[in-house]
Design an enzyme around this catalytic site. Structure first.
Site: not given
Length: 392
Positions: A260, A278, A324, A350
């Site tokens: 990612f 990605e 991530d 996150c």
């Protein structure tokens, strides 16, 4: 009467008797009638729009209480999965440091309102001050409002603001800007306010209307082409904290897989050879172009890691893995990582809850969670990020 002892995940105060109260701070007394008697960790909110504006939920907390909330969110998520780890001091971004934000606009009654929405509502707070946006972005709020008035905004629109290397980058979605008068208004606005790029998306994809120089964002010392409204860590301070934690976690690994990878926030800051995966094509092409131009040892591949996560055999080729994922976490990729034979993992998240779920899978596979760094770059909000190190 009871005492507020902590702040819950949604920003509510939690008392020692289990009761909950909105806009409470640790140390407040929760009276029997539901009112609050202020304690030592309550401060006067700096913004006139608090608590109506949904951009912030915790402006009533002092610095110590807010930092404790950020750390407690991580510790609580881990405890919910039966995990413990060394939790380092929270890294908190300062006020007025947000370099990326999305504001909402509407043109009801011939007047344009622009700002964040109210909590749990679509109603827009027409902001006249903001203590989280970087000053260069907030300075554009009133001028953008005036521009949308000239464009005769009638419905709702979103305004994506980003600070690029060349200055403010603006993407407005949900609005049409056809005709010579609209063109002239945009050019006059962009020229007057030194905008790096102005783009419109009426549902068919971003169309650049102003970009005198190619817009970039510097990551790892490399200027990376910046697609309109591309993902970027919210503050420079938050990015620096996460990058420092990731570099410490993997050390001098000669080979690293960055999963990612986005625009290359970590890939371009890592030592050795880096494989970057990605799923967003625009971000991938930007990273590939920047790495090639800077002659960095980064191999970037377009890969949807939800549909096609790296296999164990592929993962075992790397001494370190940086991951991530989006808020949902990376359950499928974590399952493969759990059986990776050796190495180190730097996990950036996150969402403490999805991180803790994935961390449990890794720990059950023989990994040890060394430490976690909580990061609060969405200041005064309930949004918490982190970086963690796993070793096997």
């Amino acid at each position: 009467m009871s005492t507020i002892v902590r702040i819950g995940g949604k920003g509510e105060g939690v008392a020692d008797d289990g009761r909950r109260a909105a806009l409470a701070a640790p140390g407040d007394m929760l009276n029997d009638d539901g009112t609050l008697t202020p304690g030592l960790h309550r401060q006067t909110p700096p913004c006139r729009h608090f608590p109506t504006c949904g951009g912030c939920q915790l402006q009533h907390l002092d610095e110590d209480a807010y930092a404790a909330f950020v750390s407690d969110r991580v510790a609580g998520a881990l405890a919910g999965q039966g995990l413990t780890a060394t939790i380092r001091p929270a890294q908190i971004s300062p006020p007025r440091s947000r370099r990326r934000a999305t504001l909402h606009a509407d043109g009801k009654g011939g007047k344009v309102r622009l700002g964040f929405t109210e909590a749990k509502s679509h109603a827009i707070v027409d902001i006249t001050e903001c203590h989280i946006l970087a000053p260069d972005l907030f300075a554009l709020v009133a001028p953008v409002r005036g521009l949308l008035q000239k464009l005769r905004l009638k419905g709702r629109a979103d305004v994506h603001l980003t600070l690029a290397d060349q200055g403010p980058d603006i993407l407005v979605t949900g609005v049409k800007a056809d005709g010579l008068s609209a063109h002239d208004a945009i050019v006059d606005f962009a020229t007057a306010h030194r905008v790096a790029r102005f783009a419109i998306d009426d549902g068919m994809g971003p169309e650049t209307r102003w970009e005198p120089d190619a817009v970039t964002i510097t990551l790892g010392g490399v200027a990376v082409p910046l697609p309109p409204a591309a993902f970027l860590q919210a503050t420079p301070e938050g990015e620096a904290s996460l990058v420092a934690a990731v570099r410490e976690a993997i050390g001098d690994a000669p080979t690293t897989a960055d999963l990612f990878a986005g625009l290359g926030t970590f890939a371009l800051a890592l030592p050795g050879r880096v494989y970057a995966a990605e799923g967003a094509r625009d971000a991938l092409f930007a990273l590939k172009a920047a790495a090639n131009r800077a002659q960095r040892l980064v191999f970037a591949e377009h890969r949807d890691l939800y549909r096609r996560p790296l296999t164990v055999a592929e993962l075992d080729r790397f001494a370190a893995v940086v991951i991530d994922p989006p808020r949902a976490g990376a359950r499928e990729q974590a399952e493969a990582l759990a059986t990776k034979a050796s190495g180190v993992i730097a996990y950036v998240s996150c969402n403490p809850s999805s991180f803790a779920r994935d961390a449990k899978m890794l720990c059950e596979g023989g990994w040890r969670l060394d430490w976690v760094v909580p990061v609060g770059q969405f200041r005064w909000s309930t949004h918490v990020e982190l970086a963690a190190r796993f070793v096997k």
